[in-house]
Design a protein around this motif. Structure first.
Motif, PDB file in Angstrom:
ATOM      1  N   LEU A  45     114.503  67.693 103.342  1.00  0.00           N
ATOM      2  CA  LEU A  45     113.448  68.547 104.597  1.00  0.00           C
ATOM      3  C   LEU A  45     112.425  67.422 105.046  1.00  0.00           C
ATOM      4  CD1 LEU A  45     113.376  71.387 105.382  1.00  0.00           C
ATOM      5  CD2 LEU A  45     111.746  71.629 103.983  1.00  0.00           C
ATOM      6  N   LYS A  46     111.856  66.527 104.540  1.00  0.00           N
ATOM      7  CA  LYS A  46     111.580  65.982 105.411  1.00  0.00           C
ATOM      8  C   LYS A  46     111.843  64.905 106.072  1.00  0.00           C
ATOM      9  CE  LYS A  46     109.729  61.642 102.899  1.00  0.00           C
ATOM     10  NZ  LYS A  46     108.758  61.082 101.884  1.00  0.00           N
ATOM     11  N   GLU A  47     112.580  64.188 105.384  1.00  0.00           N
ATOM     12  CA  GLU A  47     113.847  63.549 106.603  1.00  0.00           C
ATOM     13  C   GLU A  47     114.240  64.363 107.973  1.00  0.00           C
ATOM     14  OE1 GLU A  47     113.631  63.199 103.651  1.00  0.00           O
ATOM     15  OE2 GLU A  47     113.471  61.215 102.446  1.00  0.00           O
ATOM     16  N   ILE A  48     114.379  65.054 107.844  1.00  0.00           N
ATOM     17  CA  ILE A  48     115.206  65.853 108.415  1.00  0.00           C
ATOM     18  C   ILE A  48     113.972  66.336 109.767  1.00  0.00           C
ATOM     19  CG2 ILE A  48     115.942  68.212 108.669  1.00  0.00           C
ATOM     20  CD1 ILE A  48     117.707  68.548 106.465  1.00  0.00           C
ATOM     21  N   GLN A  49     113.411  66.856 109.049  1.00  0.00           N
ATOM     22  CA  GLN A  49     112.049  67.283 110.022  1.00  0.00           C
ATOM     23  C   GLN A  49     111.489  66.199 111.513  1.00  0.00           C
ATOM     24  OE1 GLN A  49     109.549  68.647 107.335  1.00  0.00           O
ATOM     25  NE2 GLN A  49     110.339  71.104 107.645  1.00  0.00           N
ATOM     26  N   LYS A  50     111.943  64.919 110.109  1.00  0.00           N
ATOM     27  CA  LYS A  50     110.816  63.743 110.495  1.00  0.00           C
ATOM     28  C   LYS A  50     111.982  63.523 111.711  1.00  0.00           C
ATOM     29  CE  LYS A  50     108.814  59.675 110.063  1.00  0.00           C
ATOM     30  NZ  LYS A  50     108.363  58.291 108.634  1.00  0.00           N
ATOM     31  N   ILE A  51     112.728  63.549 111.386  1.00  0.00           N
ATOM     32  CA  ILE A  51     114.551  63.129 112.420  1.00  0.00           C
ATOM     33  C   ILE A  51     114.612  64.652 113.908  1.00  0.00           C
ATOM     34  CG2 ILE A  51     116.389  62.871 113.299  1.00  0.00           C
ATOM     35  CD1 ILE A  51     117.716  61.851 110.019  1.00  0.00           C
ATOM     36  N   GLU A  52     114.493  65.464 113.695  1.00  0.00           N
ATOM     37  CA  GLU A  52     114.265  66.390 114.796  1.00  0.00           C
ATOM     38  C   GLU A  52     112.930  65.878 114.942  1.00  0.00           C
ATOM     39  OE1 GLU A  52     113.705  70.390 112.184  1.00  0.00           O
ATOM     40  OE2 GLU A  52     116.055  70.313 112.725  1.00  0.00           O
ATOM     41  N   ARG A  53     111.663  65.750 114.905  1.00  0.00           N
ATOM     42  CA  ARG A  53     110.378  65.434 115.895  1.00  0.00           C
ATOM     43  C   ARG A  53     110.050  64.130 116.703  1.00  0.00           C
ATOM     44  NH1 ARG A  53     107.655  66.932 110.686  1.00  0.00           N
ATOM     45  NH2 ARG A  53     107.135  64.287 110.797  1.00  0.00           N
ATOM     46  N   GLU A  54     110.835  63.026 115.536  1.00  0.00           N
ATOM     47  CA  GLU A  54     110.902  61.959 116.502  1.00  0.00           C
ATOM     48  C   GLU A  54     111.681  60.714 116.392  1.00  0.00           C
ATOM     49  OE1 GLU A  54     108.872  59.676 113.272  1.00  0.00           O
ATOM     50  OE2 GLU A  54     107.378  60.768 112.533  1.00  0.00           O
ATOM     51  N   ALA A  55     112.900  61.247 116.404  1.00  0.00           N
ATOM     52  CA  ALA A  55     114.135  60.134 116.925  1.00  0.00           C
ATOM     53  C   ALA A  55     114.677  60.712 118.581  1.00  0.00           C
ATOM     54  CB  ALA A  55     114.534  60.535 115.665  1.00  0.00           C
ATOM     55  N   LYS A  56     115.065  59.282 118.390  1.00  0.00           N
ATOM     56  CA  LYS A  56     115.097  59.373 119.939  1.00  0.00           C
ATOM     57  C   LYS A  56     116.597  58.545 120.128  1.00  0.00           C
ATOM     58  CE  LYS A  56     111.288  61.444 122.232  1.00  0.00           C
ATOM     59  NZ  LYS A  56     111.013  62.621 121.433  1.00  0.00           N
ATOM     60  N   HIS A  57     116.936  57.470 118.962  1.00  0.00           N
ATOM     61  CA  HIS A  57     118.293  57.021 119.865  1.00  0.00           C
ATOM     62  C   HIS A  57     118.165  56.663 118.370  1.00  0.00           C
ATOM     63  CE1 HIS A  57     117.245  56.182 123.945  1.00  0.00           C
ATOM     64  NE2 HIS A  57     116.078  55.926 123.235  1.00  0.00           N
ATOM     65  N   THR A  58     119.859  56.647 117.821  1.00  0.00           N
ATOM     66  CA  THR A  58     120.484  55.999 117.160  1.00  0.00           C
ATOM     67  C   THR A  58     119.583  55.086 115.963  1.00  0.00           C
ATOM     68  OG1 THR A  58     122.217  56.271 117.891  1.00  0.00           O
ATOM     69  CG2 THR A  58     122.174  55.433 115.452  1.00  0.00           C
ATOM     70  N   THR A  59     118.687  54.202 116.851  1.00  0.00           N
ATOM     71  CA  THR A  59     117.909  52.696 115.847  1.00  0.00           C
ATOM     72  C   THR A  59     116.827  53.813 115.224  1.00  0.00           C
ATOM     73  OG1 THR A  59     116.598  52.438 118.159  1.00  0.00           O
ATOM     74  CG2 THR A  59     118.777  51.104 117.650  1.00  0.00           C
ATOM     75  N   ASP A  60     115.773  55.032 115.956  1.00  0.00           N
ATOM     76  CA  ASP A  60     115.544  55.326 115.161  1.00  0.00           C
ATOM     77  C   ASP A  60     115.613  56.254 113.774  1.00  0.00           C
ATOM     78  OD1 ASP A  60     113.991  54.510 117.052  1.00  0.00           O
ATOM     79  OD2 ASP A  60     114.726  56.960 118.350  1.00  0.00           O
ATOM     80  N   VAL A  61     117.155  56.853 114.479  1.00  0.00           N
ATOM     81  CA  VAL A  61     117.458  57.126 112.991  1.00  0.00           C
ATOM     82  C   VAL A  61     117.744  56.448 111.818  1.00  0.00           C
ATOM     83  CG1 VAL A  61     119.612  58.221 111.711  1.00  0.00           C
ATOM     84  CG2 VAL A  61     118.737  59.352 113.780  1.00  0.00           C
TER      85      VAL A  61
END
Length: 194
Positions: A45-61
């Motif tokens: 859940l923590k990672e999913i929420q972080k991806i939803e909030r912060e990731a803009k590109h594949t490198t962020d993922v």
């Protein structure tokens, strides 16, 4: 409860009953067994929420999930109901996760390509100033950026020179020199003849 919700619950119950053995089913009918409800635990859940909030590109993922082994990445994808294959590389899995969240990849790649082009441009310019094949070969041999075979292959691809992975470092350098400097010398020779 709506008709669709009722249908979903009945489908879940049916799948559960189909998974029981004859003995388990008989025990349940006779009242010797019970069915218990247990909510699924969201492990990521923590990672999913972080991806939803912060990731803009594949490198962020990639940065968010960088400590994960391939096996854990596949479990992460299972939780998101993403289809993965055992032969998928971590890079492919990162891309699938990014696609799942609707994250664009182009900006990261374009930025990387621009940096690579900037890295090779001075070397390319200096090479085109060489007057002989030997001079160009000596110039390339003196470059620290071309110590490894993989760097030479990347440089050749940047120049648009066909290379085979089986070529030795020496053969790669010769192909680059012949394509860039040799063609220039041949072109000048032809123009002088005319």
């Amino acid at each position: 409860m709506s008709k669709q919700d009722t249908e979903k619950v009945l489908r879940i119950a049916l799948n559960f009953f189909e998974g029981l053995t004859v003995e388990q089913f008989q025990e349940l009918i006779e009242g010797n067994a019970e069915i218990h409800y247990k909510a699924k635990e969201k492990r990521y859940l923590k990672e999913i929420q972080k991806i939803e909030r912060e990731a803009k590109h594949t490198t962020d993922v990639e940065k968010i999930l960088e400590g994960y082994t391939k096996k854990k990445l596949m479990l992460f994808c299972d939780e998101l109901n993403l289809l993965t294959k055992t032969r998928d590389t971590k890079k492919v899995i990162y891309q699938k996760v990014a696609d799942h969240f609707g994250i664009a990849d182009s900006a990261g790649h374009e930025c990387k390509k621009t940096v690579e082009a900037d890295q090779w441009k001075p070397m390319e310019d200096a090479m085109s100033c060489c007057n002989s094949v030997e001079e160009a070969k000596d110039f390339l041999l003196s470059q620290d950026a071309l110590r490894l075979k993989k760097d030479i292959v990347v440089f050749a691809k940047h120049l648009g020179v066909y290379v085979n992975q089986r070529y030795t470092k020496q053969e790669l350098l010769e192909r680059i020199v012949n394509s860039v400097v040799g063609s220039g010398i041949r072109g000048r020779a032809m123009r002088m003849e005319e």
